[in-house]
Motif scaffolding. Structure first.
Motif, short mmCIF file in Angstrom:
data_model
loop_
_atom_site.label_atom_id
_atom_site.label_comp_id
_atom_site.label_asym_id
_atom_site.label_seq_id
_atom_site.Cartn_x
_atom_site.Cartn_y
_atom_site.Cartn_z
N TYR A 252 -50.10 9.21 21.81
CA TYR A 252 -49.11 10.18 20.97
C TYR A 252 -48.76 11.45 22.11
O TYR A 252 -49.57 12.02 22.60
N PRO A 253 -47.54 11.37 22.14
CA PRO A 253 -46.97 12.16 23.17
C PRO A 253 -47.34 13.80 22.79
O PRO A 253 -46.81 14.18 21.69
N VAL A 254 -47.97 14.29 23.42
CA VAL A 254 -48.41 15.88 23.30
C VAL A 254 -48.58 16.77 24.70
O VAL A 254 -49.04 16.11 25.74
N LYS A 255 -48.03 17.77 24.70
CA LYS A 255 -47.93 18.68 25.84
C LYS A 255 -49.42 19.53 25.70
O LYS A 255 -49.78 19.47 24.89
N ARG A 256 -49.98 19.75 26.82
CA ARG A 256 -51.11 20.55 27.00
C ARG A 256 -50.94 21.68 26.11
O ARG A 256 -49.93 22.71 26.57
N THR A 257 -51.76 22.06 25.35
CA THR A 257 -51.45 23.47 24.60
C THR A 257 -52.15 24.56 25.36
O THR A 257 -52.92 24.44 26.45
N ALA A 258 -51.92 25.85 25.00
CA ALA A 258 -52.19 26.97 25.66
C ALA A 258 -53.64 27.00 25.45
O ALA A 258 -54.52 26.45 24.42
N ILE A 259 -54.46 27.80 26.52
CA ILE A 259 -55.81 27.97 26.36
C ILE A 259 -56.10 28.68 25.23
O ILE A 259 -55.80 30.03 25.19
N GLN A 260 -57.28 28.42 24.40
CA GLN A 260 -57.55 29.28 23.41
C GLN A 260 -59.07 29.55 23.27
O GLN A 260 -60.01 28.68 23.76
N GLU A 261 -59.56 30.51 22.67
CA GLU A 261 -60.91 30.89 22.38
C GLU A 261 -61.52 30.07 21.04
O GLU A 261 -60.81 30.35 20.04
N GLU A 262 -62.61 29.52 21.32
CA GLU A 262 -63.10 28.75 20.15
C GLU A 262 -64.68 28.99 20.01
O GLU A 262 -65.41 28.82 21.10
N ASN A 263 -65.01 29.07 18.81
CA ASN A 263 -66.62 29.28 18.48
C ASN A 263 -67.22 27.97 18.20
O ASN A 263 -66.68 27.44 17.32
#
Length: 599
Positions: free
Chosen positions: A202-213
């Motif tokens: 599935y064509p997807v671009k690298r998303t922005a880095i996010q903070e996750e718990n």
């Protein structure tokens, strides 16, 4: 008496000066003589010189293959009288025994200096303090899991863990790390084979880095890839884990000149979690006889571009299946029309896109129909059956009834008057009012056009033969020229680029710019291989290069050379040593590889 004392003082100063000029020493310092298995230990090679200009060449270290190299560091200390240059190697003890560390050598002003041999004893029992166990240091290349890797996780999730056989499922791969820099340095380790599944990217671009718990801790998170998979078996089947490589930060128990701790990165592998799917079989009860295996949610429609026409004119019918699901299993029902309508071989049309819910769009068959007689013709209804995973039931869609009205044209002949039928059909075919341009173009192949049989003159035939004989060689010559020009155009750019980056590497080597040097070496290898392997930036990684080299029957020796060069570049970029000797070695190996690849 004063002159005698002055002579003695001058003699003492001259003797002391000559003594200082001869002070050169090269020693190996082993901090611990006895360590346990898996414990870290360090050995330092120390060169002491007085403060004058020396020419230093050819430093050779002993063989350390019995230990696992964790990292190395350089340091320089100087004062008004002397300078000390040190290089420290940090190793991990691998196996029990007593190991001899041979002498190292270095050439200073043409004279060879050697260290003394020493030995280290490795015991089977751990002598490490309890605090060292908390670091849990892996070995280079070791495969970690989400349980053993505390600061970096590789998570794969699925939109549905209980799908039906043939149902499309979206899976997503995320990497989580407490080290922000890790997310920019990951690389593929091995490709997932997707056993018991079919998979589509599935064509997807690298998303922005996010903070996750995650599990009560804060991580940096990024989406790596997504795929649409379709299970091919029923029951409990597992999706093998994904695997990536990332740099693992370790402490070397060393300090630099300013007393700061020296840390190093080593490359380790990380497996994702394993997904277990409970794939449900399609129910056997209520299955329609015309079910072809399509799973999803679909609609059936029949369209026509005209409802009222004249005999001999053409009309188009489209049988269309639209919706979402696995279109590969869709079989479009066949359009059956009365015998009085001439039907031509249909064309298939597709308009399908890939979304996170699976494939969406439509697929259709386009029929061209030419009526021969006037009258009202009823187009029969069609049926299409599929399995809807949302409702868990088989569903059948039926098209609406349509009527084709042929207003003008010959009357339909009586069935038992066969001669009359043949005569009237001949009249229709020869009638100027019905032989329109569309009809001539769309006339069925089963009709024999015996009325069109032109006779060519002998002169025309000979001109055609001579023209063909002259045209064919010219055509082949032109195609060969185009192929040669395309090949020259294709190969010229990579050669020029590889020379350019190799020249840049030599320039950075002379300036001792290690980071730019190793980047130029990587690009040199890439542009050298791109001509032969057609490698693009998106799939430029070591595993892909090795696979493509093996497929093209490149020798194992050259493959090992590429792997050694690229691994050295990766390690030095993330754990630089600023060693001119190492840079010169990599540069010479790169030139040797390029020359052997050309041969």
């Amino acid at each position: 008496m004063k002159r005698f004392i002055l002579h003695i003082i001058i003699f003492i100063l001259i003797s002391f000066n000559f003594t200082l000029k001869g002070q050169v020493s090269f020693d190996a310092i082993l901090e611990q003589k006895e360590v346990s298995i898996n414990q870290l230990f360090s050995i330092t090679f120390q060169l002491k010189l007085d403060n004058r200009t020396y020419e230093i060449d050819d430093i050779h270290y002993p063989d350390f293959s019995s230990f696992d190299l964790v990292g190395n560091s350089n340091s320089t200390q100087s004062n008004l009288k002397s300078s000390t240059i040190s290089k420290t190697f940090t190793f991990r003890a691998l196996k029990k025994g007593t190991f001899k560390i041979e002498e190292a050598s270095i050439t200073v002003d043409g004279k060879i200096y050697k260290t003394k041999t020493t030995q280290i004893k490795i015991t089977g029992k751990s002598n490490q303090p309890k605090t060292s166990k908390k670091q849990n240091i892996p070995q280079r290349g070791e495969v970690l899991t989400n349980e053993t890797s505390k600061n970096t996780k590789l998570l794969v999730t699925a939109s549905n863990l209980s799908p039906y056989a043939g149902e499309q499922v979206l899976i997503s791969l995320h990497i989580l790390s407490k080290d922000y820099n890790v997310l920019h340095r990951i690389r593929e380790s091995k490709a997932n084979r997707f056993k018991n599944f079919t998979a589509i990217d599935y064509p997807v671009k690298r998303t922005a880095i996010q903070e996750e718990n995650y599990q009560g801790s804060l991580f940096y998170s990024q989406l790596i890839t997504q795929k649409i998979i379709v299970p091919q078996q029923v029951g409990k089947i597992s999706l093998e884990p994904f695997q990536l490589e990332f740099p693992f930060l370790i402490k070397t128990n060393q300090r630099d000149f300013f007393g700061r701790p020296v840390n190093q990165y080593i490359w380790v592998k990380l497996d994702s979690n394993e997904l277990i799917f409970n794939v449900k079989p399609l129910p056997s009860t209520g299955k329609p006889s015309n079910f072809s295996g399509a799973v999803g949610n679909f609609n059936l429609n029949v369209f026509s571009n005209k409802n009222n026409i004249n005999a001999g004119e053409s009309v188009e019918f489209d049988v269309e299946i639209s919706g979402k699901g696995d279109f590969k299993m869709v079989t479009i029902p066949k359009l059956s029309l009365p015998d009085e309508l001439e039907v031509y071989e249909p064309n298939t049309r597709e308009s399908i896109t890939l979304t996170k819910e699976g494939h969406k769009g439509k697929i259709s068959k386009n029929y061209v129909v030419v009526p021969q007689y006037k009258g009202n013709y009823e187009i029969p209804t069609l049926e299409f059956s599929y399995f809807n995973p949302t409702t868990g039931k088989y569903e059948t869609k039926t098209s609406q009834k349509t009527t084709l009205n042929v207003i003008n044209g010959p009357e339909k002949p009586i069935q038992d008057q066969t001669d009359s039928i043949t005569k009237k059909q001949s009249e229709i075919n020869s009638s100027p009012t019905t032989n329109t341009q569309d009809e001539l173009f769309l006339r069925p192949l089963k009709q024999t056009l015996t009325s069109y049989n032109p006779i060519l003159s002998p002169i025309t035939i000979w001109m055609i033969i001579i023209g063909s004989v002259l045209f064919v060689p010219l055509l082949f010559g032109f195609l060969a020229l185009l192929k040669k020009q395309k090949k020259n155009h294709k190969t010229s750019k990579p050669k020029e680029s590889s020379k350019k980056h190799l020249a840049n590497a030599k320039k950075h080597l002379a300036r001792n710019e290690s980071l730019f040097f190793y980047d130029a070496i990587e690009k040199t290898i890439y542009y050298t291989l791109s001509e032969r392997l057609n490698i693009t930036t998106s799939n430029y990684n070591l595993s892909t290069i090795k696979t493509l080299l093996q497929e093209q029957s490149i020798s194992e020796e050259k493959i090992n050379q590429v792997e050694e060069i690229l691994n050295a570049c990766s390690f030095q970029k993330y754990a630089p040593t600023n060693s001119t000797h190492s840079m010169e070695t990599i540069y010479q190996k790169t030139i040797h590889f390029i020359n052997t690849l050309k041969n």
